[in-house]
Motif scaffolding. Sequence first.
Motif, PDB file in Angstrom:
ATOM      1  N   PRO A   1       0.826  -1.210   0.000  1.00 56.54           N
ATOM      2  CA  PRO A   1       0.000   0.000   0.000  1.00 56.54           C
ATOM      3  C   PRO A   1       0.865   1.267   0.000  1.00 56.54           C
ATOM      4  CG  PRO A   1      -0.938  -1.612   1.497  1.00 56.54           C
ATOM      5  CD  PRO A   1       0.378  -2.186   1.013  1.00 56.54           C
ATOM      6  N   ASP A   2       1.964   1.256   0.753  1.00 54.38           N
ATOM      7  CA  ASP A   2       2.857   2.417   0.780  1.00 54.38           C
ATOM      8  C   ASP A   2       3.460   2.719  -0.591  1.00 54.38           C
ATOM      9  OD1 ASP A   2       2.466   3.168   3.341  1.00 54.38           O
ATOM     10  OD2 ASP A   2       4.358   2.376   4.126  1.00 54.38           O
ATOM     11  N   ASP A   3       3.874   1.665  -1.297  1.00 51.61           N
ATOM     12  CA  ASP A   3       4.421   1.854  -2.654  1.00 51.61           C
ATOM     13  C   ASP A   3       3.419   2.574  -3.540  1.00 51.61           C
ATOM     14  OD1 ASP A   3       6.712   0.453  -2.097  1.00 51.61           O
ATOM     15  OD2 ASP A   3       5.971  -1.459  -2.902  1.00 51.61           O
ATOM     16  N   LEU A   4       2.190   2.040  -3.557  1.00 49.33           N
ATOM     17  CA  LEU A   4       1.189   2.600  -4.462  1.00 49.33           C
ATOM     18  C   LEU A   4       0.799   4.016  -4.063  1.00 49.33           C
ATOM     19  CD1 LEU A   4       0.982  -0.494  -5.228  1.00 49.33           C
ATOM     20  CD2 LEU A   4      -1.345   0.030  -5.918  1.00 49.33           C
ATOM     21  N   TRP A   5       0.821   4.279  -2.767  1.00 45.20           N
ATOM     22  CA  TRP A   5       0.440   5.599  -2.279  1.00 45.20           C
ATOM     23  C   TRP A   5       1.536   6.627  -2.546  1.00 45.20           C
ATOM     24  CZ3 TRP A   5      -4.116   7.412  -0.560  1.00 45.20           C
ATOM     25  CH2 TRP A   5      -4.125   8.674   0.041  1.00 45.20           C
ATOM     26  N   HIS A   6       2.775   6.260  -2.220  1.00 47.28           N
ATOM     27  CA  HIS A   6       3.867   7.246  -2.278  1.00 47.28           C
ATOM     28  C   HIS A   6       4.624   7.242  -3.604  1.00 47.28           C
ATOM     29  CE1 HIS A   6       3.516   8.570   1.833  1.00 47.28           C
ATOM     30  NE2 HIS A   6       3.472   7.316   2.236  1.00 47.28           N
ATOM     31  N   VAL A   7       4.750   6.100  -4.222  1.00 46.56           N
ATOM     32  CA  VAL A   7       5.492   6.055  -5.483  1.00 46.56           C
ATOM     33  C   VAL A   7       4.661   5.397  -6.592  1.00 46.56           C
ATOM     34  CG1 VAL A   7       7.816   6.255  -4.537  1.00 46.56           C
ATOM     35  CG2 VAL A   7       6.804   4.025  -4.678  1.00 46.56           C
ATOM     36  N   PRO A   8       3.535   6.040  -6.944  1.00 44.37           N
ATOM     37  CA  PRO A   8       2.710   5.511  -8.034  1.00 44.37           C
ATOM     38  C   PRO A   8       3.499   5.556  -9.341  1.00 44.37           C
ATOM     39  CG  PRO A   8       2.033   7.754  -7.501  1.00 44.37           C
ATOM     40  CD  PRO A   8       3.040   7.340  -6.448  1.00 44.37           C
ATOM     41  N   THR A   9       3.163   4.642 -10.263  1.00 41.31           N
ATOM     42  CA  THR A   9       3.866   4.628 -11.545  1.00 41.31           C
ATOM     43  C   THR A   9       3.062   5.296 -12.657  1.00 41.31           C
ATOM     44  OG1 THR A   9       2.969   2.442 -11.957  1.00 41.31           O
ATOM     45  CG2 THR A   9       5.187   2.534 -11.022  1.00 41.31           C
ATOM     46  N   SER A  10       1.825   5.714 -12.351  1.00 38.84           N
ATOM     47  CA  SER A  10       1.022   6.372 -13.384  1.00 38.84           C
ATOM     48  C   SER A  10      -0.012   7.291 -12.737  1.00 38.84           C
ATOM     49  CB  SER A  10       0.308   5.322 -14.245  1.00 38.84           C
ATOM     50  OG  SER A  10      -0.635   4.623 -13.458  1.00 38.84           O
ATOM     51  N   ARG A  11      -0.581   8.165 -13.566  1.00 36.79           N
ATOM     52  CA  ARG A  11      -1.658   9.035 -13.086  1.00 36.79           C
ATOM     53  C   ARG A  11      -2.844   8.200 -12.620  1.00 36.79           C
ATOM     54  NH1 ARG A  11      -2.833  12.577 -18.152  1.00 36.79           N
ATOM     55  NH2 ARG A  11      -1.747  10.856 -19.143  1.00 36.79           N
ATOM     56  N   PHE A  12      -3.090   7.091 -13.330  1.00 40.54           N
ATOM     57  CA  PHE A  12      -4.218   6.234 -12.960  1.00 40.54           C
ATOM     58  C   PHE A  12      -4.079   5.761 -11.510  1.00 40.54           C
ATOM     59  CE2 PHE A  12      -6.199   2.128 -12.382  1.00 40.54           C
ATOM     60  CZ  PHE A  12      -7.486   2.353 -12.859  1.00 40.54           C
ATOM     61  N   VAL A  13      -2.894   5.303 -11.155  1.00 41.47           N
ATOM     62  CA  VAL A  13      -2.663   4.801  -9.784  1.00 41.47           C
ATOM     63  C   VAL A  13      -2.812   5.939  -8.781  1.00 41.47           C
ATOM     64  CG1 VAL A  13      -1.024   3.709  -8.202  1.00 41.47           C
ATOM     65  CG2 VAL A  13      -1.110   2.982 -10.611  1.00 41.47           C
ATOM     66  N   ALA A  14      -2.182   7.078  -9.078  1.00 49.16           N
ATOM     67  CA  ALA A  14      -2.222   8.214  -8.153  1.00 49.16           C
ATOM     68  C   ALA A  14      -3.655   8.660  -7.906  1.00 49.16           C
ATOM     69  CB  ALA A  14      -1.396   9.369  -8.717  1.00 49.16           C
ATOM     70  N   ASP A  15      -4.456   8.644  -8.949  1.00 50.70           N
ATOM     71  CA  ASP A  15      -5.812   9.141  -8.845  1.00 50.70           C
ATOM     72  C   ASP A  15      -6.773   8.097  -8.289  1.00 50.70           C
ATOM     73  OD1 ASP A  15      -7.259  11.512  -9.238  1.00 50.70           O
ATOM     74  OD2 ASP A  15      -8.381  10.509 -10.833  1.00 50.70           O
ATOM     75  N   PHE A  16      -6.479   6.810  -8.513  1.00 50.73           N
ATOM     76  CA  PHE A  16      -7.383   5.768  -8.016  1.00 50.73           C
ATOM     77  C   PHE A  16      -7.271   5.622  -6.504  1.00 50.73           C
ATOM     78  CE2 PHE A  16      -9.381   1.689  -7.366  1.00 50.73           C
ATOM     79  CZ  PHE A  16     -10.454   1.777  -8.231  1.00 50.73           C
TER      80      PHE A  16
END
Length: 359
Positions: A223-238
């Motif tokens: 969860p920390d990876d996806l929250w702090h170091v997203p790889t795309s706008r989709f991830v950051a926004d989802f």
Amino acid sequence: MKVSIENLAKSFGEKDAVNDLTLHVNEGEFLVVLGPSGCGKTTTLRLLAGFERPSSGRIVVGDTTVTDPEHGVFVPPQKRGLGMVFQSYAVWPHMTVFENVAYPLRVRRVPMKQIRLSVQGMLELVGLGEESASPATALSGGQMQRVALARALVADPSVLLLDEPLSNLDLKMRERLRHELKQVQRRTGVTSVYVTHDQSEALELGDKIALMNGGRLEQFGTPDDLWHVPTSRFVADFLGTANIVPVVAPDRLRDKKVVTAEGATIAVHGGEVDADGNGYLVVRPEAARLTSEAPVSSSDGNVWPVNVVERTRVGGVTNSRVEWGGQAVRVSALSDATQAGPGKAYLSLARNDAWVVSR
Ligand SMILES: Nc1ncnc2c1ncn2[C@@H]1O[C@H](COP(=O)(O)OP(=O)(O)O)[C@@H](O)[C@H]1O
Ligand SMILES: [Mg+2]
């Protein structure tokens, strides 16, 4: 048991429901498969369970290959030793709580004495120790999902599969059961794959999250990876909300700096830009700060005069709409913390809270 999904694909006619999906779940881990409606979560779970046959790819549970169409391997669902919980309350109404949970052991012809012990232990684990003799029809939705969970766990499954098990419950019950579910999983140590479209469930429950988008894996990590170091706008926004601002990195981020269309230079923590140096700055509303005076200790030089257009208070949080150059930016803070605006103010941002994605 550990689970490996390798290059898994499933199409229904022309439609690719799951596309080249590769995922590994370690023994005892809680994996959440997250994504918007129609992205292929349920299909992935049904492929794992053996309710669907993949078009190609391989699934290995423990040391056993359960699906490998290229080599003609297909282990049927009942031989995979899985436990399952679904969104609908799949509890048998004509049976008591005890009989519902005992059912999988009865089918296996486990001796009655052993069944009593296992079922009672499992009912206590899910908080239904006192309800053993109740008819299933007398239960609330939350209790029915506890029964379903106990029944899925009683036969000591190799992997527990859950498809949106909390979606039909009201908010309070959903949050409570979510918390309890995590504790039960911890105590039993059962490897679990949990499907949901709800990002807050994923963030709370997952040791790892597999975020899917259009049948493909968008990002896999903690969860920390996806929250702090997203790889795309989709991830950051989802996951949560994110301010997303187009930027260029003339030095391809080697100097950890990006420039907006209006010419503001921003020191960033890191990330990626594309081959032409284009990318998107990602800033969480709660990471940016608004003050009425320019902060004395500069946030890595990331301070700009801005115009606060609107402030709205939602419970204990104040959301501000800010005009920063030509961009509309959202800033959130606890209402008790001093906040500037409406009108002129300063926006500051720590370098560590500024992340760049390339797509
Ligand atoms: N049995 C089926 N026949 C045809 N299309 C299907 C079938 N099952 C799923 N799909 C399609 O595959 C895609 C993924 O569906 P699903 O895995 O149920 O998504 P999710 O669970 O993420 O909402 C959707 O476009 C859906 O319409
Ligand atoms: Mg689904």
